[in-house]
Design a protein around this motif. Structure first.
Motif, PDB file in Angstrom:
ATOM      1  N   UNK A   1       0.840  -1.201   0.000  1.00  0.00           N
ATOM      2  CA  UNK A   1       0.000   0.000   0.000  1.00  0.00           C
ATOM      3  C   UNK A   1       0.875   1.252   0.000  1.00  0.00           C
ATOM      4  N   UNK A   2       1.912   1.242   0.837  1.00  0.00           N
ATOM      5  CA  UNK A   2       2.765   2.419   0.923  1.00  0.00           C
ATOM      6  C   UNK A   2       3.501   2.647  -0.392  1.00  0.00           C
ATOM      7  N   UNK A   3       3.908   1.563  -1.055  1.00  0.00           N
ATOM      8  CA  UNK A   3       4.558   1.698  -2.358  1.00  0.00           C
ATOM      9  C   UNK A   3       3.577   2.271  -3.370  1.00  0.00           C
ATOM     10  N   UNK A   4       2.316   1.797  -3.317  1.00  0.00           N
ATOM     11  CA  UNK A   4       1.311   2.284  -4.260  1.00  0.00           C
ATOM     12  C   UNK A   4       0.991   3.755  -3.995  1.00  0.00           C
ATOM     13  N   UNK A   5       1.002   4.161  -2.704  1.00  0.00           N
ATOM     14  CA  UNK A   5       0.671   5.545  -2.365  1.00  0.00           C
ATOM     15  C   UNK A   5       1.686   6.537  -2.919  1.00  0.00           C
ATOM     16  N   UNK A   6       2.900   6.048  -3.228  1.00  0.00           N
ATOM     17  CA  UNK A   6       3.920   6.951  -3.767  1.00  0.00           C
ATOM     18  C   UNK A   6       3.812   7.090  -5.282  1.00  0.00           C
ATOM     19  N   UNK A   7       2.889   6.350  -5.892  1.00  0.00           N
ATOM     20  CA  UNK A   7       2.832   6.366  -7.351  1.00  0.00           C
ATOM     21  C   UNK A   7       2.042   7.556  -7.882  1.00  0.00           C
ATOM     22  N   UNK A   8       2.257   7.828  -9.183  1.00  0.00           N
ATOM     23  CA  UNK A   8       1.688   9.030  -9.779  1.00  0.00           C
ATOM     24  C   UNK A   8       0.168   9.075  -9.725  1.00  0.00           C
ATOM     25  N   UNK A   9      -0.476   7.917  -9.995  1.00  0.00           N
ATOM     26  CA  UNK A   9      -1.941   7.979 -10.073  1.00  0.00           C
ATOM     27  C   UNK A   9      -2.564   8.322  -8.724  1.00  0.00           C
ATOM     28  N   UNK A  10      -1.883   7.934  -7.632  1.00  0.00           N
ATOM     29  CA  UNK A  10      -2.397   8.293  -6.311  1.00  0.00           C
ATOM     30  C   UNK A  10      -2.166   9.782  -6.050  1.00  0.00           C
ATOM     31  N   UNK A  11      -0.976  10.266  -6.470  1.00  0.00           N
ATOM     32  CA  UNK A  11      -0.701  11.691  -6.267  1.00  0.00           C
ATOM     33  C   UNK A  11      -1.719  12.533  -7.037  1.00  0.00           C
ATOM     34  N   UNK A  12      -2.051  12.089  -8.260  1.00  0.00           N
ATOM     35  CA  UNK A  12      -3.053  12.798  -9.055  1.00  0.00           C
ATOM     36  C   UNK A  12      -4.397  12.834  -8.323  1.00  0.00           C
ATOM     37  N   UNK A  13      -4.784  11.691  -7.791  1.00  0.00           N
ATOM     38  CA  UNK A  13      -6.059  11.623  -7.078  1.00  0.00           C
ATOM     39  C   UNK A  13      -6.051  12.562  -5.880  1.00  0.00           C
ATOM     40  N   UNK A  14      -4.897  12.580  -5.169  1.00  0.00           N
ATOM     41  CA  UNK A  14      -4.780  13.474  -4.023  1.00  0.00           C
ATOM     42  C   UNK A  14      -4.883  14.927  -4.470  1.00  0.00           C
ATOM     43  N   UNK A  15      -4.217  15.244  -5.598  1.00  0.00           N
ATOM     44  CA  UNK A  15      -4.219  16.618  -6.094  1.00  0.00           C
ATOM     45  C   UNK A  15      -5.623  17.045  -6.489  1.00  0.00           C
ATOM     46  N   UNK A  16      -6.426  16.086  -6.925  1.00  0.00           N
ATOM     47  CA  UNK A  16      -7.789  16.427  -7.317  1.00  0.00           C
ATOM     48  C   UNK A  16      -8.711  16.503  -6.108  1.00  0.00           C
ATOM     49  N   UNK A  17      -8.162  16.327  -4.928  1.00  0.00           N
ATOM     50  CA  UNK A  17      -8.940  16.582  -3.724  1.00  0.00           C
ATOM     51  C   UNK A  17      -9.439  15.358  -2.987  1.00  0.00           C
TER      52      UNK A  17
END
Lengths: 337, 290
Positions: free
Chosen positions: A226-242
């Motif tokens: 999970x922690x490895x996945x949380x560092x990936x781009x698609x998660x960062x994008x989701x976070x950036x979108x709120x």
């Protein structure tokens, strides 16, 4: 993709053949005399010799090996089987014209296939129970730990997983047996029970034991993934979108984590169906694992062979299923093959 | 001089980082204490591990003797000193654990490096099929069957059996690591310079997978140690009268009410020993393979 599966199936058969050969040689090395076991300790030497000739134990190893393999899987027309000498197919399990013959157990005095057919469902029940506990506890602990990495909750989970993998299963089992069975009288100490309800109640302790042992492994796997996945781009994008951290964790990251988790579930299930030797022995659970121990102590060659083959077949098959599941779950695998 | 310094530098740095890592430090300390206990305690003890003491070792009603000044951790069902037996059990566990792990790492490392370096060739295919066969073979059954086939098992046979059946996972891990190493430029350079394959494997691949080998070996010690205790518990390990934690637990479980100290000692030590090597191994992995 079909080609890949066919190739995997071929190599699975090869593996099973190798296991059968290896076990045959090991079972032959066991210092035991099957003829004496059938005849009993007080039989006369002449009778023992006659039985030895009857079951073919006096022939060379290579001949017996050849016969074993030929009998193992053979094709017979149902009509011909009925017409043929009855004893010839007495030990077979038939699937239409396809016969599976694992021989006759000396100690149980039954065909090995019949013994295994009795035992296998109980091991399957235990395996399903154990994996359910493992998944539930493992996923929950992994998620909680990954929610706030380096928090006290995370550190406690990691510490618990290291401790959990350091305790041998029989020790977990003994502790649970003592606490829940002996002190609190909540659950039966061991055994299988007679009715369906008793089966389920008896299942709890062994399933919990295997579950706790395995959950430590799952928790660690889920957390790290999970922690490895949380560092990936698609998660960062989701976070950036709120999206909140909880939502990204459950909705985005958990999905990618399920692939390795399901892989382990598949392999674990296969290994457990083949018998959880220690836990089944400890809780007198009448599955394949407990049988393995007694067949080894009794030097019952055909039964040992049957059990190892069944166990290996379960592992090989779960490997195949996991392989097929990969392709279904991860679209990238389809393009690769 | 300069060469030696360059060689030493990474080791010194690794050592510093290991010492700074909390779980590696705790694990290392526990391992050191365990080794000390195993080596020194039997020498200091006034008792023989396999001799009964009918003078001071008897409890009320000829039950196992409770902890006392004569026997610090009490005596077992035939009045042998529990503490001395625990220390002898530690010797056995460490001997089997470390020995089997070394054997498994040697085999797994060799197979993994060769298979990884020759990836895609027949050598790789044959070696990896071999690993497949091994992994789908119920290892506990294999070990028990061979143990039953041999008339007499000893600590050495248990060590060899565990080592010979425990290298498969290491082989897969090392193969994966070798694939990464092989793809790097210095391997291509070494090949272009005309170095022989054994030399490339020995001088260029092995040092780069060494860190993987070191922490897998440490973690494997814990696994082997646990496996030994399980075998002994099932009665398929080193035969009595040798002291083994698993066997001591099996024999002690009948006395769980009359003599709980017979269970507490071996149980704590098994868990502590496995925990020690797990912590050390995890710490090493963090430091060596970030």
């Amino acid at each position: 993709m079909i080609r890949r599966l066919v190739r995997r199936l071929g190599s699975a058969l090869l593996v099973l053949w190798a296991v059968a050969t290896l076990t045959f040689v090991i079972a032959d090395l066991l210092p035991s005399d099957p003829a004496r076991m059938i005849a009993g300790p007080t039989a006369r030497a002449a009778d023992v010799a006659r039985i030895r000739a009857q079951i073919g134990a006096d022939r060379p190893l290579a001949v017996r090996y050849g016969l074993y393999l030929r009998h193992l899987v053979h094709v017979t027309e149902p009509a011909a089987a009925a017409a043929a000498n009855k004893t010839e197919h007495a030990d077979c399990a038939s699937f239409g014209p396809l016969h599976l013959d694992l021989g006759h157990s000396y100690t149980q005095r039954k065909p090995v296939v019949a013994v295994l057919a009795d035992r296998a469902p109980r091991s399957l029940l235990l395996a399903v129970g154990a994996v359910t506990v493992q998944l539930f506890v493992g996923l929950l602990a992994g998620l909680l730990a990954a929610f706030r990495p380096r928090s006290w909750l995370d550190r406690t989970t990691i510490a618990a997983t290291v401790v959990g993998t350091s305790v041998p299963t029989y020790l977990i089992g003994l502790t649970l047996q003592y606490a829940l069975g002996h002190r609190l009288h909540l659950l039966p100490l061991d055994g299988f029970g007679r009715t369906d309800g008793e089966h389920l109640v008896s299942l709890i302790l062994p399933a919990l034991t295997l579950g706790i042992f395995g959950a430590a492994y799952y928790a660690r796997l889920v957390r790290d993934d999970l922690l490895a996945a949380m560092r990936q781009d698609f998660v960062r994008t989701a976070r950036a979108k709120g999206a909140s951290r909880l939502r990204t964790l459950l909705h985005h990251a958990l999905r990618t984590t399920l692939v390795p988790v399901l892989t382990v579930v598949g392999l674990e299930l296969g290994a457990l169906v083949g018998g959880a030797v220690v836990v089944e022995t400890l809780f007198r659970w009448p599955g394949i694992g407990a049988l393995a121990v007694s067949s080894l102590l009794d030097h019952d060659g055909p039964l040992i062979l049957g059990i190892t083959l069944t166990t290996s077949a379960c592992i090989v098959m779960s490997n195949l299923v996991v392989d097929a599941m990969y392709v279904l779950l991860d679209p990238r695998m389809r393009r690769a093959s | 001089m300069q060469r030696a310094g360059m060689l030493l530098l990474p080791y010194a740095r690794t050592r510093t980082r290991l010492l700074a890592h909390p779980s590696a430090r705790l694990g290392g300390l526990l391992v050191a204490l365990l080794v000390l206990f195993a080596l020194v305690a039997p020498l200091l003890s006034p008792y023989e591990a396999n001799a009964s003491d009918f003078v001071h070792g008897l409890g009320p009603g000829d039950t196992p003797g409770p902890p006392s000044w004569a026997h610090w951790l009490g005596t077992d069902r035939i009045f042998r000193d529990q503490l001395t037996r625990l220390a002898m059990g530690a010797r056995l566990s460490l001997f089997v654990g470390i020995g089997a792990s070394a054997l498994a790492t040697l085999l797994g490392g060799a197979v993994g490096i060769v298979a990884g370096y020759f990836e895609g060739t027949a050598i790789d295919a044959v070696l990896m099929r071999l690993v497949d066969v091994g992994l789908s073979f119920p290892f506990l059954l294999l070990v028990m069957a061979v143990g039953a086939a041999l008339d007499e098992t000893s600590a050495l046979t248990v060590l060899l059996l565990l080592g010979a059946s425990g290298w498969l996972g290491t082989a897969r891990l090392v193969r994966a690591k070798t694939l990464q190493v092989r793809a790097q430029e210095f391997i291509a350079a070494a090949r272009a310079l005309g170095l022989s394959t054994p030399r490339i494997l020995w001088r260029h691949v092995l040092p780069n997978v060494a860190s993987t080998l070191v922490f897998t070996a440490t973690l494997a010690v814990a696994q082997m140690l646990l496996a030994e205790s399980v075998l002994s518990y099932l009665g398929a390990g080193v035969p009595p009268p040798a002291a083994s934690w698993g066997r001591m637990l099996f024999e002690g479980q009948d006395f769980y009410q009359a003599a709980p100290w017979l269970l507490a000692g071996p149980a704590c030590l098994v868990v502590l020993a496995a925990l020690a090597f797990h912590l050390l191994g995890e710490g090493m992995r963090d430091v060596l393979d970030p």
